[in-house]
Design a protein around this motif. Structure first.
Motif, PDB file in Angstrom:
ATOM      1  N   GLY A  23      37.010  39.852  52.146  1.00  0.00           N
ATOM      2  CA  GLY A  23      35.934  40.498  51.417  1.00  0.00           C
ATOM      3  C   GLY A  23      36.230  40.390  49.942  1.00  0.00           C
ATOM      4  N   ASP A  24      35.197  40.157  49.144  1.00  0.00           N
ATOM      5  CA  ASP A  24      35.363  40.020  47.697  1.00  0.00           C
ATOM      6  C   ASP A  24      34.339  40.888  46.982  1.00  0.00           C
ATOM      7  OD1 ASP A  24      37.334  37.787  47.643  1.00  0.00           O
ATOM      8  OD2 ASP A  24      35.690  36.708  48.594  1.00  0.00           O
ATOM      9  N   ALA A  25      34.688  41.340  45.791  1.00  0.00           N
ATOM     10  CA  ALA A  25      33.761  42.059  44.931  1.00  0.00           C
ATOM     11  C   ALA A  25      34.132  41.744  43.489  1.00  0.00           C
ATOM     12  CB  ALA A  25      33.822  43.554  45.182  1.00  0.00           C
ATOM     13  N   LEU A  26      33.117  41.571  42.653  1.00  0.00           N
ATOM     14  CA  LEU A  26      33.336  41.301  41.237  1.00  0.00           C
ATOM     15  C   LEU A  26      33.056  42.547  40.425  1.00  0.00           C
ATOM     16  CD1 LEU A  26      31.691  37.796  40.855  1.00  0.00           C
ATOM     17  CD2 LEU A  26      34.122  38.336  40.892  1.00  0.00           C
ATOM     18  N   LEU A  27      33.895  42.768  39.443  1.00  0.00           N
ATOM     19  CA  LEU A  27      33.751  43.893  38.535  1.00  0.00           C
ATOM     20  C   LEU A  27      33.639  43.334  37.131  1.00  0.00           C
ATOM     21  CD1 LEU A  27      33.988  46.879  37.674  1.00  0.00           C
ATOM     22  CD2 LEU A  27      36.459  46.610  37.795  1.00  0.00           C
ATOM     23  N   GLY A  28      32.479  43.478  36.518  1.00  0.00           N
ATOM     24  CA  GLY A  28      32.280  42.999  35.148  1.00  0.00           C
ATOM     25  C   GLY A  28      32.413  44.149  34.185  1.00  0.00           C
ATOM     26  N   ALA A  29      33.252  43.991  33.192  1.00  0.00           N
ATOM     27  CA  ALA A  29      33.450  45.036  32.192  1.00  0.00           C
ATOM     28  C   ALA A  29      32.565  44.723  30.990  1.00  0.00           C
ATOM     29  CB  ALA A  29      34.920  45.086  31.776  1.00  0.00           C
ATOM     30  N   ASN A  30      31.765  45.706  30.586  1.00  0.00           N
ATOM     31  CA  ASN A  30      30.894  45.448  29.450  1.00  0.00           C
ATOM     32  C   ASN A  30      31.513  45.922  28.150  1.00  0.00           C
ATOM     33  OD1 ASN A  30      30.301  48.212  28.989  1.00  0.00           O
ATOM     34  ND2 ASN A  30      28.684  48.170  30.516  1.00  0.00           N
ATOM     35  N   LEU A  31      30.864  45.627  27.060  1.00  0.00           N
ATOM     36  CA  LEU A  31      31.383  45.920  25.728  1.00  0.00           C
ATOM     37  C   LEU A  31      31.620  47.411  25.531  1.00  0.00           C
ATOM     38  CD1 LEU A  31      32.089  45.015  22.865  1.00  0.00           C
ATOM     39  CD2 LEU A  31      29.662  45.205  22.304  1.00  0.00           C
ATOM     40  N   THR A  55      37.852  51.248  42.087  1.00  0.00           N
ATOM     41  CA  THR A  55      37.732  51.866  43.408  1.00  0.00           C
ATOM     42  C   THR A  55      36.445  51.421  44.087  1.00  0.00           C
ATOM     43  OG1 THR A  55      39.051  53.774  42.746  1.00  0.00           O
ATOM     44  CG2 THR A  55      37.593  54.074  44.636  1.00  0.00           C
ATOM     45  N   THR A  56      35.349  51.407  43.346  1.00  0.00           N
ATOM     46  CA  THR A  56      34.067  50.965  43.899  1.00  0.00           C
ATOM     47  C   THR A  56      34.148  49.515  44.351  1.00  0.00           C
ATOM     48  OG1 THR A  56      32.843  52.519  42.515  1.00  0.00           O
ATOM     49  CG2 THR A  56      31.610  50.634  43.385  1.00  0.00           C
ATOM     50  N   ALA A  57      34.711  48.651  43.517  1.00  0.00           N
ATOM     51  CA  ALA A  57      34.837  47.230  43.866  1.00  0.00           C
ATOM     52  C   ALA A  57      35.725  47.042  45.084  1.00  0.00           C
ATOM     53  CB  ALA A  57      35.381  46.439  42.675  1.00  0.00           C
ATOM     54  N   ARG A  58      36.838  47.765  45.148  1.00  0.00           N
ATOM     55  CA  ARG A  58      37.739  47.658  46.297  1.00  0.00           C
ATOM     56  C   ARG A  58      37.033  48.115  47.577  1.00  0.00           C
ATOM     57  NH1 ARG A  58      41.646  50.396  44.374  1.00  0.00           N
ATOM     58  NH2 ARG A  58      41.034  52.390  45.263  1.00  0.00           N
ATOM     59  N   ASN A  59      36.294  49.207  47.501  1.00  0.00           N
ATOM     60  CA  ASN A  59      35.563  49.700  48.674  1.00  0.00           C
ATOM     61  C   ASN A  59      34.498  48.714  49.134  1.00  0.00           C
ATOM     62  OD1 ASN A  59      37.108  52.022  48.809  1.00  0.00           O
ATOM     63  ND2 ASN A  59      35.657  53.261  47.653  1.00  0.00           N
ATOM     64  N   LEU A  60      33.802  48.076  48.194  1.00  0.00           N
ATOM     65  CA  LEU A  60      32.806  47.056  48.555  1.00  0.00           C
ATOM     66  C   LEU A  60      33.463  45.872  49.253  1.00  0.00           C
ATOM     67  CD1 LEU A  60      30.528  47.027  45.385  1.00  0.00           C
ATOM     68  CD2 LEU A  60      29.880  47.745  47.688  1.00  0.00           C
ATOM     69  N   ALA A  61      34.619  45.443  48.752  1.00  0.00           N
ATOM     70  CA  ALA A  61      35.333  44.322  49.358  1.00  0.00           C
ATOM     71  C   ALA A  61      35.801  44.678  50.769  1.00  0.00           C
ATOM     72  CB  ALA A  61      36.519  43.916  48.477  1.00  0.00           C
ATOM     73  N   ILE A  62      36.284  45.902  50.954  1.00  0.00           N
ATOM     74  CA  ILE A  62      36.733  46.342  52.282  1.00  0.00           C
ATOM     75  C   ILE A  62      35.548  46.403  53.242  1.00  0.00           C
ATOM     76  CG2 ILE A  62      37.652  48.323  53.572  1.00  0.00           C
ATOM     77  CD1 ILE A  62      39.524  48.808  51.138  1.00  0.00           C
ATOM     78  N   GLU A  63      34.407  46.927  52.777  1.00  0.00           N
ATOM     79  CA  GLU A  63      33.216  46.989  53.625  1.00  0.00           C
ATOM     80  C   GLU A  63      32.768  45.597  54.059  1.00  0.00           C
ATOM     81  OE1 GLU A  63      30.090  49.203  51.715  1.00  0.00           O
ATOM     82  OE2 GLU A  63      31.424  50.906  51.361  1.00  0.00           O
ATOM     83  N   ASN A  93      35.364  39.473  30.765  1.00  0.00           N
ATOM     84  CA  ASN A  93      36.324  40.420  31.342  1.00  0.00           C
ATOM     85  C   ASN A  93      35.935  40.766  32.770  1.00  0.00           C
ATOM     86  OD1 ASN A  93      37.974  40.637  29.116  1.00  0.00           O
ATOM     87  ND2 ASN A  93      36.702  42.195  28.178  1.00  0.00           N
ATOM     88  N   THR A  94      35.862  39.773  33.611  1.00  0.00           N
ATOM     89  CA  THR A  94      35.479  39.995  35.004  1.00  0.00           C
ATOM     90  C   THR A  94      36.720  40.041  35.879  1.00  0.00           C
ATOM     91  OG1 THR A  94      33.398  38.841  34.645  1.00  0.00           O
ATOM     92  CG2 THR A  94      34.095  39.116  36.915  1.00  0.00           C
ATOM     93  N   ILE A  95      36.754  41.035  36.736  1.00  0.00           N
ATOM     94  CA  ILE A  95      37.862  41.181  37.670  1.00  0.00           C
ATOM     95  C   ILE A  95      37.316  41.001  39.082  1.00  0.00           C
ATOM     96  CG2 ILE A  95      39.584  42.778  38.618  1.00  0.00           C
ATOM     97  CD1 ILE A  95      39.661  44.074  35.820  1.00  0.00           C
ATOM     98  N   MET A  96      38.010  40.188  39.868  1.00  0.00           N
ATOM     99  CA  MET A  96      37.621  39.996  41.260  1.00  0.00           C
ATOM    100  C   MET A  96      38.623  40.722  42.149  1.00  0.00           C
ATOM    101  SD  MET A  96      36.850  36.583  43.524  1.00  0.00           S
ATOM    102  CE  MET A  96      38.481  35.875  43.379  1.00  0.00           C
ATOM    103  N   VAL A  97      38.096  41.518  43.059  1.00  0.00           N
ATOM    104  CA  VAL A  97      38.925  42.211  44.041  1.00  0.00           C
ATOM    105  C   VAL A  97      38.761  41.461  45.358  1.00  0.00           C
ATOM    106  CG1 VAL A  97      39.373  44.377  45.238  1.00  0.00           C
ATOM    107  CG2 VAL A  97      38.519  44.414  42.885  1.00  0.00           C
ATOM    108  N   THR A  98      39.880  41.021  45.930  1.00  0.00           N
ATOM    109  CA  THR A  98      39.868  40.299  47.195  1.00  0.00           C
ATOM    110  C   THR A  98      40.682  41.079  48.216  1.00  0.00           C
ATOM    111  OG1 THR A  98      39.711  38.184  46.052  1.00  0.00           O
ATOM    112  CG2 THR A  98      40.458  38.122  48.335  1.00  0.00           C
ATOM    113  N   VAL A  99      40.106  41.240  49.401  1.00  0.00           N
ATOM    114  CA  VAL A  99      40.780  41.928  50.498  1.00  0.00           C
ATOM    115  C   VAL A  99      40.836  40.953  51.669  1.00  0.00           C
ATOM    116  CG1 VAL A  99      40.757  43.945  52.003  1.00  0.00           C
ATOM    117  CG2 VAL A  99      39.813  44.111  49.719  1.00  0.00           C
ATOM    118  N   THR A 100      42.014  40.794  52.269  1.00  0.00           N
ATOM    119  CA  THR A 100      42.184  39.906  53.414  1.00  0.00           C
ATOM    120  C   THR A 100      42.925  40.623  54.527  1.00  0.00           C
ATOM    121  OG1 THR A 100      44.258  39.000  52.575  1.00  0.00           O
ATOM    122  CG2 THR A 100      42.262  37.821  51.991  1.00  0.00           C
TER     123      THR A 100
END
Length: 109
Positions: A23-31, A55-63, A93-100
């Motif tokens: 599962g993957d989720a992207l987190l974009g950080a704005n200015l 936390t939101t991105a990690r939960n989306l990836a787990i789901e 400044n995008t962070i990708m959360v990957t869960v395997t």
């Protein structure tokens, strides 16, 4: 669905391995978040907005991973790992959360 970091389920017999699920989720950080975070870093304290977003991105990836496992007929995921990747460069400044993990079916007693 049972989700574990361990490679086994204590006291349960795994009767089928379905394979790798992700599962993957992207987190974009704005200015504005970046500026607020910088101010918090200077005056001290925690940047709770970033923590909430992670936390939101990690939960989306787990789901997402959990949905894929369920489609394969699994009732658990073992060997779960969470990783974070900074996709700087053209992604800003995008962070990708990957869960395997490994989707399995264990025998319920």
């Amino acid at each position: 669905m049972l989700i574990l970091t361990s490679p086994t389920i204590e006291g349960k017999k795994i009767i089928e391995h379905h394979g790798l699920v992700t599962g993957d989720a992207l987190l974009g950080a704005n200015l504005y978040k970046d500026l607020f975070s910088g101010v918090r870093d200077v005056v001290g304290g925690r940047t709770s907005k970033y923590e909430e977003e992670l936390t939101t991105a990690r939960n989306l990836a787990i789901e997402s991973m959990e949905e894929k496992a369920a489609k394969q007929g699994a009732n658990a995921i073992i060997g779960t790992r969470v990783s974070y990747h900074n996709l700087g460069g053209t992604m800003g400044n995008t962070i990708m959360v990957t869960v395997t993990g490994t989707a399995v079916t264990y025998q319920e007693s």
